[in-house]
Design an enzyme around this catalytic site. Structure first.
Site, PDB file in Angstrom:
ATOM      1  CB  THR A 265      35.295  25.318   0.601  1.00 44.66           C
ATOM      2  OG1 THR A 265      35.337  26.202   1.698  1.00 44.66           O
ATOM      3  CG2 THR A 265      36.008  25.918  -0.584  1.00 44.66           C
TER       4      THR A 265
ATOM      5  CB  THR B  58      37.949  21.928   0.499  1.00 47.68           C
ATOM      6  OG1 THR B  58      37.126  21.846   1.675  1.00 47.68           O
ATOM      7  CG2 THR B  58      38.199  20.521  -0.021  1.00 47.68           C
TER       8      THR B  58
HETATM    9  N1  ASP Z   1      39.253  26.185   3.387  1.00 47.96           N
HETATM   10  C1  ASP Z   1      38.075  26.909   3.785  1.00 47.96           C
HETATM   11  C2  ASP Z   1      38.454  28.020   4.723  1.00 47.96           C
HETATM   12  O1  ASP Z   1      39.330  27.819   5.546  1.00 47.96           O
HETATM   13  C3  ASP Z   1      37.060  26.064   4.450  1.00 47.96           C
HETATM   14  C4  ASP Z   1      36.553  24.933   3.601  1.00 47.96           C
HETATM   15  O2  ASP Z   1      37.317  24.283   2.907  1.00 47.96           O
HETATM   16  O3  ASP Z   1      35.331  24.689   3.642  1.00 47.96           O
HETATM   17  O4  ASP Z   1      37.843  29.065   4.682  1.00 47.96           O
END
Ligand code: ASP
Length: 310
Positions: A174, A225
């Protein structure tokens, strides 16, 4: 004359990022993307532009970069589709915009910004959010623009293993940005494809105001993230805010305490945080987090692994 007190931080996802798990191409590509994102955001801040414009510009660069799980290069759902989430928040007014399940708009963060600017709603979902993007004259993109060979390979691996709903390689990817501008205003933005193999319209923390994205001039701007299910349950962005604003915690103390809460529930990840003073801050409970930072008068720092870059 602008106050030289601006700062910006960006992230390109936390996870199992080590010198063993990343290829030299992935390492170099991520660093180049983070550097370009910092350049886009800081170019606005150095000229007295707003934190809001800076975080949007930085995130747009990362959305277009296939090395990250946002926009182009986003992960695939269990059904093999792309469903994009994004959010943006203005700390000066606590105006916010967010979108989830977007499939046809090139820049989900630009769409979130348009939702915020329109002002009637905060959070739009699915096909109708793409219709709103059309109404706003935002650029469209086809699935072919978003999908990459590497994401198709990861999806195939997930399906073949009978896996369900969590990233095959635990590299979240992310993207996000936080900034404080010369006027002292804070802003945050986050954009993601979510997690590989997600199903049933799953929404993570990233587009949820107060969880993956938060900004309030009185305290902090945060972009997260990690394992979104846990970040949602902790309300990470707002929880860091609460510790700073109401309990007087420092940014490092507040961020560490909240990431520890996430870990206690079983989740991992990281956050970038900026406050009313000082440089931005980051913390993560994974082996690495793609990240970068620049403050007025300083040199840009870009790092991926846990043992480098502060
Ligand atoms: N936090 C994001 C999600 O759960 C994933 C990520 O951080 O890449 O969608």
């Amino acid at each position: 004359m602008t106050d030289p007190n601006w700062t910006i931080a960006v992230h390109g996802g936390a996870g199992r990022l080590t010198r063993q798990t990343l290829t030299p191409e992935q390492d170099a590509g991520a660093r180049a993307g983070l550097t370009a994102a910092i350049a886009a955001g800081s170019g606005i801040l150095v000229n007295g532009g707003s934190a809001l414009d800076a975080v949007e510009a930085a995130v747009r660069v990362l959305e277009d970069d296939p090395h990250f799980n946002a926009g182009r290069g986003a992960v695939l759902t269990h059904a093999g589709a792309i469903e994009l989430d994004a959010a943006i928040m203005d700390g000066a007014t606590r105006a916010a915009g967010a979108v989830t399940g977007v499939t046809a708009t090139r820049s989900p963060v630009a769409l979130a910004r348009a939702v915020m600017a329109d002002g009637r709603h905060v959070f739009l979902a699915g096909v109708a959010a793409d219709v709103f993007a059309d109404d706003q004259g935002l650029e469209r993109a086809t699935p072919g623009w978003f999908e990459t060979d590497e994401r198709r390979r990861q999806h195939a691996e997930l399906i073949a293993s009978g896996g369900d709903g969590f990233d095959v390689d635990m590299k979240y990817g992310t993207v996000g940005a936080v900034a404080r501008d010369a006027a002292g205003h804070l802003a945050a933005a986050t954009s993601t494809g979510g997690v590989t193999g997600k199903r049933w319209g799953r929404i993570g923390d990233s587009p949820v105001i107060g969880a993956g994205t938060w900004a309030d001039d009185r305290s902090v701007a945060v972009s997260c993230t990690g394992s979104g299910e846990y970040f949602l349950r902790v309300g990470v962005g707002h929880e860091i805010d609460g510790r700073v604003r109401l309990a007087g915690a420092t940014l490092p103390a507040a961020t560490d305490a909240v990431l520890a809460e996430v870990e206690a529930l079983g989740g991992t990840g990281g956050a970038i945080v900026v406050g009313r003073e000082g440089p931005a801050h980051w913390a993560f409970t994974t082996p690495g987090m793609s990240r970068g930072m620049l403050s007025a008068g300083g040199a840009a720092v870009v790092a991926i692994y846990g043992d480098e870059g502060g």
